[in-house]
Design a protein around this motif. Sequence first.
Motif, PDB file in Angstrom:
ATOM      1  N   PHE A  10       0.813  -1.213   0.000  1.00 52.11           N
ATOM      2  CA  PHE A  10       0.000   0.000   0.000  1.00 52.11           C
ATOM      3  C   PHE A  10       0.847   1.264   0.000  1.00 52.11           C
ATOM      4  O   PHE A  10       1.985   1.268   0.446  1.00 52.11           O
ATOM      5  CB  PHE A  10      -0.922   0.011   1.236  1.00 52.11           C
ATOM      6  CG  PHE A  10      -1.806  -1.198   1.319  1.00 52.11           C
ATOM      7  CD1 PHE A  10      -2.976  -1.260   0.589  1.00 52.11           C
ATOM      8  CD2 PHE A  10      -1.460  -2.282   2.110  1.00 52.11           C
ATOM      9  CE1 PHE A  10      -3.793  -2.385   0.652  1.00 52.11           C
ATOM     10  CE2 PHE A  10      -2.264  -3.405   2.179  1.00 52.11           C
ATOM     11  CZ  PHE A  10      -3.432  -3.458   1.444  1.00 52.11           C
ATOM     12  N   ASP A  11       0.243   2.341  -0.484  1.00 53.57           N
ATOM     13  CA  ASP A  11       0.870   3.665  -0.450  1.00 53.57           C
ATOM     14  C   ASP A  11       0.123   4.555   0.525  1.00 53.57           C
ATOM     15  O   ASP A  11      -1.082   4.380   0.748  1.00 53.57           O
ATOM     16  CB  ASP A  11       0.820   4.316  -1.845  1.00 53.57           C
ATOM     17  CG  ASP A  11       1.613   3.542  -2.881  1.00 53.57           C
ATOM     18  OD1 ASP A  11       2.743   3.136  -2.569  1.00 53.57           O
ATOM     19  OD2 ASP A  11       1.087   3.342  -3.999  1.00 53.57           O
ATOM     20  N   ASP A  12       0.834   5.497   1.089  1.00 49.46           N
ATOM     21  CA  ASP A  12       0.237   6.560   1.918  1.00 49.46           C
ATOM     22  C   ASP A  12      -0.594   6.035   3.091  1.00 49.46           C
ATOM     23  O   ASP A  12      -1.682   6.538   3.377  1.00 49.46           O
ATOM     24  CB  ASP A  12      -0.633   7.493   1.064  1.00 49.46           C
ATOM     25  CG  ASP A  12       0.135   8.089  -0.103  1.00 49.46           C
ATOM     26  OD1 ASP A  12       1.339   8.384   0.077  1.00 49.46           O
ATOM     27  OD2 ASP A  12      -0.442   8.248  -1.200  1.00 49.46           O
ATOM     28  N   PHE A  13      -0.091   5.026   3.790  1.00 49.09           N
ATOM     29  CA  PHE A  13      -0.817   4.462   4.935  1.00 49.09           C
ATOM     30  C   PHE A  13      -0.891   5.472   6.072  1.00 49.09           C
ATOM     31  O   PHE A  13       0.104   6.068   6.465  1.00 49.09           O
ATOM     32  CB  PHE A  13      -0.131   3.186   5.432  1.00 49.09           C
ATOM     33  CG  PHE A  13      -0.788   2.588   6.646  1.00 49.09           C
ATOM     34  CD1 PHE A  13      -2.036   2.014   6.566  1.00 49.09           C
ATOM     35  CD2 PHE A  13      -0.144   2.598   7.868  1.00 49.09           C
ATOM     36  CE1 PHE A  13      -2.646   1.454   7.679  1.00 49.09           C
ATOM     37  CE2 PHE A  13      -0.743   2.045   8.996  1.00 49.09           C
ATOM     38  CZ  PHE A  13      -1.992   1.470   8.892  1.00 49.09           C
ATOM     39  N   ILE A  14      -2.089   5.665   6.594  1.00 51.66           N
ATOM     40  CA  ILE A  14      -2.325   6.531   7.754  1.00 51.66           C
ATOM     41  C   ILE A  14      -2.952   5.656   8.835  1.00 51.66           C
ATOM     42  O   ILE A  14      -4.071   5.150   8.680  1.00 51.66           O
ATOM     43  CB  ILE A  14      -3.265   7.698   7.422  1.00 51.66           C
ATOM     44  CG1 ILE A  14      -2.648   8.562   6.316  1.00 51.66           C
ATOM     45  CG2 ILE A  14      -3.559   8.525   8.670  1.00 51.66           C
ATOM     46  CD1 ILE A  14      -3.597   9.600   5.759  1.00 51.66           C
ATOM     47  N   GLU A  15      -2.211   5.466   9.933  1.00 53.55           N
ATOM     48  CA  GLU A  15      -2.714   4.629  11.024  1.00 53.55           C
ATOM     49  C   GLU A  15      -3.762   5.390  11.832  1.00 53.55           C
ATOM     50  O   GLU A  15      -3.591   6.561  12.158  1.00 53.55           O
ATOM     51  CB  GLU A  15      -1.567   4.208  11.937  1.00 53.55           C
ATOM     52  CG  GLU A  15      -1.989   3.260  13.026  1.00 53.55           C
ATOM     53  CD  GLU A  15      -0.836   2.771  13.884  1.00 53.55           C
ATOM     54  OE1 GLU A  15      -1.107   2.019  14.832  1.00 53.55           O
ATOM     55  OE2 GLU A  15       0.323   3.149  13.634  1.00 53.55           O
ATOM     56  N   LEU A  16      -4.836   4.703  12.154  1.00 50.78           N
ATOM     57  CA  LEU A  16      -5.878   5.249  13.020  1.00 50.78           C
ATOM     58  C   LEU A  16      -5.776   4.525  14.350  1.00 50.78           C
ATOM     59  O   LEU A  16      -5.657   3.302  14.390  1.00 50.78           O
ATOM     60  CB  LEU A  16      -7.254   5.047  12.390  1.00 50.78           C
ATOM     61  CG  LEU A  16      -7.426   5.653  10.993  1.00 50.78           C
ATOM     62  CD1 LEU A  16      -8.791   5.298  10.430  1.00 50.78           C
ATOM     63  CD2 LEU A  16      -7.228   7.153  11.035  1.00 50.78           C
ATOM     64  N   LYS A  17      -5.851   5.275  15.452  1.00 51.88           N
ATOM     65  CA  LYS A  17      -5.638   4.677  16.775  1.00 51.88           C
ATOM     66  C   LYS A  17      -6.772   5.000  17.725  1.00 51.88           C
ATOM     67  O   LYS A  17      -7.305   6.093  17.706  1.00 51.88           O
ATOM     68  CB  LYS A  17      -4.339   5.219  17.396  1.00 51.88           C
ATOM     69  CG  LYS A  17      -3.102   4.783  16.698  1.00 51.88           C
ATOM     70  CD  LYS A  17      -1.901   5.344  17.435  1.00 51.88           C
ATOM     71  CE  LYS A  17      -0.699   4.549  17.081  1.00 51.88           C
ATOM     72  NZ  LYS A  17       0.120   4.217  18.193  1.00 51.88           N
ATOM     73  N   GLY A  18      -7.072   4.005  18.550  1.00 50.52           N
ATOM     74  CA  GLY A  18      -7.952   4.217  19.689  1.00 50.52           C
ATOM     75  C   GLY A  18      -9.394   4.536  19.350  1.00 50.52           C
ATOM     76  O   GLY A  18      -9.806   4.569  18.215  1.00 50.52           O
ATOM     77  N   ASP A  19     -10.146   4.733  20.399  1.00 49.21           N
ATOM     78  CA  ASP A  19     -11.526   5.178  20.282  1.00 49.21           C
ATOM     79  C   ASP A  19     -11.809   6.144  21.424  1.00 49.21           C
ATOM     80  O   ASP A  19     -10.933   6.452  22.217  1.00 49.21           O
ATOM     81  CB  ASP A  19     -12.504   3.990  20.286  1.00 49.21           C
ATOM     82  CG  ASP A  19     -12.425   3.170  21.564  1.00 49.21           C
ATOM     83  OD1 ASP A  19     -12.165   3.740  22.638  1.00 49.21           O
ATOM     84  OD2 ASP A  19     -12.643   1.955  21.498  1.00 49.21           O
ATOM     85  N   ARG A  20     -12.999   6.591  21.514  1.00 49.16           N
ATOM     86  CA  ARG A  20     -13.320   7.614  22.516  1.00 49.16           C
ATOM     87  C   ARG A  20     -13.575   7.040  23.901  1.00 49.16           C
ATOM     88  O   ARG A  20     -13.635   7.778  24.867  1.00 49.16           O
ATOM     89  CB  ARG A  20     -14.534   8.401  22.057  1.00 49.16           C
ATOM     90  CG  ARG A  20     -14.246   9.174  20.805  1.00 49.16           C
ATOM     91  CD  ARG A  20     -15.448   9.912  20.323  1.00 49.16           C
ATOM     92  NE  ARG A  20     -15.163  10.393  18.972  1.00 49.16           N
ATOM     93  CZ  ARG A  20     -15.938  11.192  18.315  1.00 49.16           C
ATOM     94  NH1 ARG A  20     -17.051  11.607  18.845  1.00 49.16           N
ATOM     95  NH2 ARG A  20     -15.626  11.570  17.111  1.00 49.16           N
ATOM     96  N   LEU A  21     -13.718   5.713  24.003  1.00 48.70           N
ATOM     97  CA  LEU A  21     -14.054   5.127  25.296  1.00 48.70           C
ATOM     98  C   LEU A  21     -12.902   4.378  25.950  1.00 48.70           C
ATOM     99  O   LEU A  21     -12.616   4.575  27.116  1.00 48.70           O
ATOM    100  CB  LEU A  21     -15.253   4.177  25.143  1.00 48.70           C
ATOM    101  CG  LEU A  21     -16.553   4.824  24.685  1.00 48.70           C
ATOM    102  CD1 LEU A  21     -17.622   3.777  24.452  1.00 48.70           C
ATOM    103  CD2 LEU A  21     -17.018   5.843  25.713  1.00 48.70           C
ATOM    104  N   SER A  22     -12.265   3.476  25.201  1.00 47.32           N
ATOM    105  CA  SER A  22     -11.283   2.606  25.857  1.00 47.32           C
ATOM    106  C   SER A  22      -9.853   2.767  25.363  1.00 47.32           C
ATOM    107  O   SER A  22      -8.979   2.034  25.787  1.00 47.32           O
ATOM    108  CB  SER A  22     -11.711   1.145  25.702  1.00 47.32           C
ATOM    109  OG  SER A  22     -11.805   0.824  24.329  1.00 47.32           O
ATOM    110  N   GLY A  23      -9.580   3.683  24.482  1.00 45.95           N
ATOM    111  CA  GLY A  23      -8.208   3.941  24.057  1.00 45.95           C
ATOM    112  C   GLY A  23      -7.730   3.048  22.934  1.00 45.95           C
ATOM    113  O   GLY A  23      -8.502   2.570  22.120  1.00 45.95           O
ATOM    114  N   ASP A  24      -6.414   2.819  22.902  1.00 48.04           N
ATOM    115  CA  ASP A  24      -5.766   2.125  21.803  1.00 48.04           C
ATOM    116  C   ASP A  24      -5.487   0.668  22.162  1.00 48.04           C
ATOM    117  O   ASP A  24      -4.980   0.371  23.236  1.00 48.04           O
ATOM    118  CB  ASP A  24      -4.455   2.846  21.475  1.00 48.04           C
ATOM    119  CG  ASP A  24      -3.768   2.301  20.247  1.00 48.04           C
ATOM    120  OD1 ASP A  24      -4.465   1.763  19.370  1.00 48.04           O
ATOM    121  OD2 ASP A  24      -2.537   2.410  20.162  1.00 48.04           O
ATOM    122  N   ASP A  25      -5.796  -0.237  21.248  1.00 53.61           N
ATOM    123  CA  ASP A  25      -5.461  -1.654  21.395  1.00 53.61           C
ATOM    124  C   ASP A  25      -4.281  -1.934  20.477  1.00 53.61           C
ATOM    125  O   ASP A  25      -4.431  -1.990  19.261  1.00 53.61           O
ATOM    126  CB  ASP A  25      -6.658  -2.517  21.005  1.00 53.61           C
ATOM    127  CG  ASP A  25      -6.390  -4.007  21.145  1.00 53.61           C
ATOM    128  OD1 ASP A  25      -5.233  -4.386  21.421  1.00 53.61           O
ATOM    129  OD2 ASP A  25      -7.334  -4.789  20.975  1.00 53.61           O
TER     130      ASP A  25
END
Length: 76
Positions: free
Chosen positions: A29-44
Motif C-alpha cells: 500500500f501507499d500513503d498508509f495513515i494509522e488510526l488509533k484508539g476510540d473515545r471510550l477505551s483507548g488504543d489496542d
Amino acid sequence: MKELTTYDRVLIARDKKRPQVSKYIEELFDDFIELKGDRLSGDDESILGGIAMFHGTPVTIIGQRKGKSLEESMRF
C-alpha cells in the motif's frame, strides 16, 4: 500434496518467521495513515488499522499484530 492437520495449521500461524501485518502494509500500500484508539477505551496495540491507497483506490486496512519475541507478544 499432503493435507495439513489442525495442529500443522496452528504451528504455521504461530511461526515467528511469518511476515507481520506492518510488512504487508509497507509492501502493498501507499500513503498508509494509522488510526488509533476510540473515545471510550483507548488504543489496542494488538490491532493495526488505518487507511491507505491500493493502486490508486482508497482502502481500509485492519490487521492483527503479533510479537516476534516474548516481550513483544506480552505487549500486544
